[in-house]
Scaffold this motif. Structure first.
Motif, mmCIF file in Angstrom:
data_model
loop_
_atom_site.group_PDB
_atom_site.id
_atom_site.type_symbol
_atom_site.label_atom_id
_atom_site.label_comp_id
_atom_site.label_asym_id
_atom_site.label_seq_id
_atom_site.Cartn_x
_atom_site.Cartn_y
_atom_site.Cartn_z
ATOM 1 N N LEU A 195 24.406 22.347 46.169
ATOM 2 C CA LEU A 195 25.493 23.415 46.543
ATOM 3 C C LEU A 195 26.009 23.186 48.043
ATOM 4 O O LEU A 195 27.220 23.033 48.161
ATOM 5 C CB LEU A 195 24.668 24.829 46.458
ATOM 6 C CG LEU A 195 24.116 25.341 45.137
ATOM 7 C CD1 LEU A 195 23.476 26.437 45.258
ATOM 8 C CD2 LEU A 195 25.441 25.538 44.544
ATOM 9 N N GLN A 196 25.172 22.966 49.055
ATOM 10 C CA GLN A 196 25.475 22.657 50.318
ATOM 11 C C GLN A 196 26.437 21.333 50.558
ATOM 12 O O GLN A 196 27.378 21.490 51.139
ATOM 13 C CB GLN A 196 24.251 22.339 51.044
ATOM 14 C CG GLN A 196 23.517 23.610 51.475
ATOM 15 C CD GLN A 196 22.383 23.207 52.339
ATOM 16 O OE1 GLN A 196 22.231 22.538 53.156
ATOM 17 N NE2 GLN A 196 21.214 24.231 52.186
ATOM 18 N N ALA A 197 26.009 20.216 49.754
ATOM 19 C CA ALA A 197 26.833 18.966 49.801
ATOM 20 C C ALA A 197 28.248 19.222 49.209
ATOM 21 O O ALA A 197 29.494 18.749 49.564
ATOM 22 C CB ALA A 197 26.040 17.963 48.855
ATOM 23 N N ARG A 198 28.658 20.373 48.247
ATOM 24 C CA ARG A 198 29.935 20.589 47.647
ATOM 25 C C ARG A 198 30.550 21.961 48.533
ATOM 26 O O ARG A 198 31.234 22.429 47.868
ATOM 27 C CB ARG A 198 29.707 20.897 46.256
ATOM 28 C CG ARG A 198 29.523 19.372 45.795
ATOM 29 C CD ARG A 198 28.743 19.556 44.447
ATOM 30 N NE ARG A 198 28.813 18.202 43.714
ATOM 31 C CZ ARG A 198 27.633 17.337 44.242
ATOM 32 N NH1 ARG A 198 26.486 18.069 45.017
ATOM 33 N NH2 ARG A 198 27.337 16.206 43.890
ATOM 34 N N GLY A 199 29.810 22.687 49.533
ATOM 35 C CA GLY A 199 30.303 23.540 50.216
ATOM 36 C C GLY A 199 30.456 24.861 49.358
ATOM 37 O O GLY A 199 31.101 25.887 49.347
ATOM 38 N N LEU A 200 29.396 24.863 48.336
ATOM 39 C CA LEU A 200 29.379 26.296 47.664
ATOM 40 C C LEU A 200 28.375 27.045 48.004
ATOM 41 O O LEU A 200 27.231 26.633 48.254
ATOM 42 C CB LEU A 200 29.072 25.767 46.153
ATOM 43 C CG LEU A 200 30.268 25.079 45.368
ATOM 44 C CD1 LEU A 200 29.812 24.373 44.048
ATOM 45 C CD2 LEU A 200 31.519 25.721 45.173
ATOM 46 N N GLY A 201 28.665 28.440 47.918
ATOM 47 C CA GLY A 201 27.538 29.459 47.921
ATOM 48 C C GLY A 201 26.602 29.487 46.874
ATOM 49 O O GLY A 201 27.009 28.864 45.622
ATOM 50 N N GLY B 95 23.734 17.996 40.892
ATOM 51 C CA GLY B 95 24.664 17.028 40.910
ATOM 52 C C GLY B 95 26.109 18.016 40.885
ATOM 53 O O GLY B 95 26.404 19.143 41.525
ATOM 54 N N GLU B 96 26.896 17.163 40.023
ATOM 55 C CA GLU B 96 28.336 17.796 39.981
ATOM 56 C C GLU B 96 28.200 19.188 39.091
ATOM 57 O O GLU B 96 29.220 19.882 38.926
ATOM 58 C CB GLU B 96 29.131 16.900 38.952
ATOM 59 C CG GLU B 96 29.317 15.389 39.848
ATOM 60 C CD GLU B 96 30.286 15.644 41.225
ATOM 61 O OE1 GLU B 96 31.323 16.164 41.010
ATOM 62 O OE2 GLU B 96 29.511 15.382 42.082
ATOM 63 N N ALA B 97 27.297 19.563 38.335
ATOM 64 C CA ALA B 97 27.118 20.602 37.529
ATOM 65 C C ALA B 97 27.265 21.904 38.433
ATOM 66 O O ALA B 97 27.483 23.162 37.821
ATOM 67 C CB ALA B 97 25.967 20.603 36.409
ATOM 68 N N VAL B 98 26.752 21.840 39.704
ATOM 69 C CA VAL B 98 27.002 23.163 40.535
ATOM 70 C C VAL B 98 28.383 23.430 40.736
ATOM 71 O O VAL B 98 28.638 24.631 41.011
ATOM 72 C CB VAL B 98 26.232 22.962 41.929
ATOM 73 C CG1 VAL B 98 24.955 22.535 41.850
ATOM 74 C CG2 VAL B 98 27.049 21.773 42.716
ATOM 75 N N TYR B 99 29.337 22.667 40.285
ATOM 76 C CA TYR B 99 30.762 23.180 40.285
ATOM 77 C C TYR B 99 31.048 24.293 39.506
ATOM 78 O O TYR B 99 32.005 25.028 39.513
ATOM 79 C CB TYR B 99 31.648 21.960 40.150
ATOM 80 C CG TYR B 99 32.050 21.156 41.105
ATOM 81 C CD1 TYR B 99 32.424 21.519 42.461
ATOM 82 C CD2 TYR B 99 31.756 19.681 41.313
ATOM 83 C CE1 TYR B 99 32.680 20.897 43.431
ATOM 84 C CE2 TYR B 99 31.932 18.997 42.129
ATOM 85 C CZ TYR B 99 32.421 19.547 43.411
ATOM 86 O OH TYR B 99 32.663 18.628 44.545
ATOM 87 N N ALA B 100 30.055 24.609 38.308
ATOM 88 C CA ALA B 100 30.177 25.809 37.377
ATOM 89 C C ALA B 100 30.103 26.964 38.219
ATOM 90 O O ALA B 100 30.206 28.135 37.753
ATOM 91 C CB ALA B 100 28.972 25.558 36.524
#
Length: 99
Positions: free
Chosen positions: A66-72, A34-39
């Motif tokens: 990760l994909q939903a938030r555009g993070l690698g 969830g939102e924790a991937v923003y770390a």
């Protein structure tokens, strides 16, 4: 006794990641969902902190989040799908979800 710590709240609006890191054992693992991937945002303090953990502490993130938030996926982190998430939970003596 090894523990899998599952986090789902943003480290920028919540202190659960900080609290979790203070309790980590040498053979524990952290799974960001969830939102924790923003770390894992490049150059962020949470990513720098996670990257500095001993190699014996495994780091995982749910790939869909990760994909939903555009993070690698940083080199230190293993991205998992839901099937691998369930399997990961079976590898640890304890699973602690930081609700």
């Amino acid at each position: 006794m090894a523990t899998l710590h599952i986090l789902s709240h943003s480290p920028f609006t919540d202190s659960r990641l900080t609290s979790c890191l203070q309790l980590l054992g040498a053979q524990d693992a952290v799974l960001l969902t969830g939102e924790a991937v923003y770390a894992l945002q490049p150059g962020s303090t949470p990513l720098n902190t996670l990257s500095a953990l001993p190699d014996s502490v495994a780091l995982f993130a749910l790939d869909e989040d990760l994909q939903a938030r555009g993070l690698g996926t940083p080199a230190r982190v293993t991205a998992l799908d839901y099937v691998a998430f369930v399997e990961l939970c079976t590898r640890f003596n304890r699973v602690n979800s930081w609700l």
